[in-house]
Design a protein around this motif. Sequence first.
Motif, short mmCIF file in Angstrom:
data_model
loop_
_atom_site.label_atom_id
_atom_site.label_comp_id
_atom_site.label_asym_id
_atom_site.label_seq_id
_atom_site.Cartn_x
_atom_site.Cartn_y
_atom_site.Cartn_z
N ARG A 27 53.25 0.62 -11.28
CA ARG A 27 54.53 0.24 -11.89
C ARG A 27 54.30 -0.51 -13.20
O ARG A 27 54.96 -0.24 -14.22
CB ARG A 27 55.32 -0.64 -10.92
N GLU A 28 53.35 -1.45 -13.20
CA GLU A 28 53.07 -2.23 -14.41
C GLU A 28 52.47 -1.35 -15.51
O GLU A 28 52.83 -1.48 -16.69
CB GLU A 28 52.11 -3.37 -14.07
N LEU A 29 51.59 -0.44 -15.13
CA LEU A 29 50.99 0.46 -16.11
C LEU A 29 52.03 1.34 -16.77
O LEU A 29 51.98 1.58 -17.99
CB LEU A 29 49.91 1.33 -15.45
N ARG A 30 52.98 1.83 -15.99
CA ARG A 30 54.00 2.72 -16.55
C ARG A 30 54.99 1.98 -17.44
O ARG A 30 55.61 2.58 -18.31
CB ARG A 30 54.73 3.46 -15.42
N GLN A 31 55.08 0.67 -17.27
CA GLN A 31 55.90 -0.10 -18.20
C GLN A 31 55.20 -0.25 -19.55
O GLN A 31 55.86 -0.43 -20.57
CB GLN A 31 56.20 -1.48 -17.60
N ARG A 32 53.89 -0.15 -19.53
CA ARG A 32 53.10 -0.35 -20.75
C ARG A 32 52.64 0.96 -21.40
O ARG A 32 52.41 1.00 -22.61
CB ARG A 32 51.86 -1.21 -20.44
N HIS A 33 52.43 2.00 -20.59
CA HIS A 33 51.84 3.24 -21.09
C HIS A 33 52.59 4.45 -20.57
O HIS A 33 52.80 4.59 -19.36
CB HIS A 33 50.36 3.35 -20.66
N ARG A 34 52.97 5.36 -21.47
CA ARG A 34 53.63 6.59 -21.08
C ARG A 34 52.64 7.54 -20.40
O ARG A 34 51.43 7.37 -20.49
CB ARG A 34 54.24 7.28 -22.30
N MET A 35 53.18 8.56 -19.75
CA MET A 35 52.34 9.50 -19.01
C MET A 35 51.47 10.36 -19.93
O MET A 35 50.49 10.96 -19.47
CB MET A 35 53.19 10.39 -18.10
N ASP A 36 51.79 10.44 -21.21
CA ASP A 36 50.93 11.19 -22.13
C ASP A 36 49.87 10.30 -22.76
O ASP A 36 49.14 10.74 -23.64
CB ASP A 36 51.76 11.88 -23.20
N LYS A 37 49.78 9.05 -22.31
CA LYS A 37 48.76 8.13 -22.80
C LYS A 37 47.70 7.82 -21.74
O LYS A 37 46.51 7.77 -22.04
CB LYS A 37 49.41 6.81 -23.26
#
Length: 268
Positions: free
Chosen positions: A195-205
């Motif tokens: 959850r925290e990662l997806r707040q910081r990084h999009r799925m194409d990153k």
Amino acid sequence: MTQASIARTVLIIEDSPVQAKIIRKQIQAYTQFDVRVAHSLADAEDVLREAHDTIFVAVIDLNLPDAPDGEAVDLCLHWQMPSIVLTATFNEDIRRRFIERRVVDYFFKGSIQDMDPMVTSIERVFKNRFVHALVVDDSRTQRGIIRQLLEVQCVNVLEAENGVEGLAVLEANPQVTLVITDYQMPEMDGIELVRELRQRHRMDKIAIVGVSAVGSGPLTAQFLKHGANDFLTKPFEVEEFYWRVNQTLEGLDLMCDLRSCREQLESR
């Protein structure tokens, strides 16, 4: 690693001139890699001594006249050369030997069409040398197992023992594009980390693969709904791990290519 120092040669170890020609043509038709051919174990030894630093992967016939029991595979692994094995026969004992020897992949010999998955595997090995992954797990043993599997696939690996430490490692290493995280960890569990990662990084990153020994339908769904690309239940088969990780990386590459195309169009 500079452009000039990047190894771009595939070594084919195959005693049949016809089969070697089929493999060479298929690689050259679909990639820009150079190809060297050795027709025996002795030839392969000479090539590796002469040019091992220019070769990034070997495609090896399992049974050669002077290496009937896979000695050519052992030779390449001795040189720390990623190895893809070709075999005319297959059984559980052969499969176990491949896994124990830590080969990248194995394929049946066949027609030109049968060579397509092999070429895809070669391309993935080349790309993976530039991939940096982070393994997050509170068990040092489990981190070591996953690290070893990723390194067989030529991925560069960092480690963290929980989600909080994982975020700090990512902050210090922005080149990381793959995160493999366990579920049950102190301080921050795997779902919280996703959850925290997806707040910081999009799925194409950044791509994320969740793993857990307590995997179930609901847990898998939670990982995926919060932004993981895939999920594996431990213990998993080695080939399943390789396939899912490489497919996840292929998907990330496609998203990056699409983003690049979109940015180019928008800049016109």
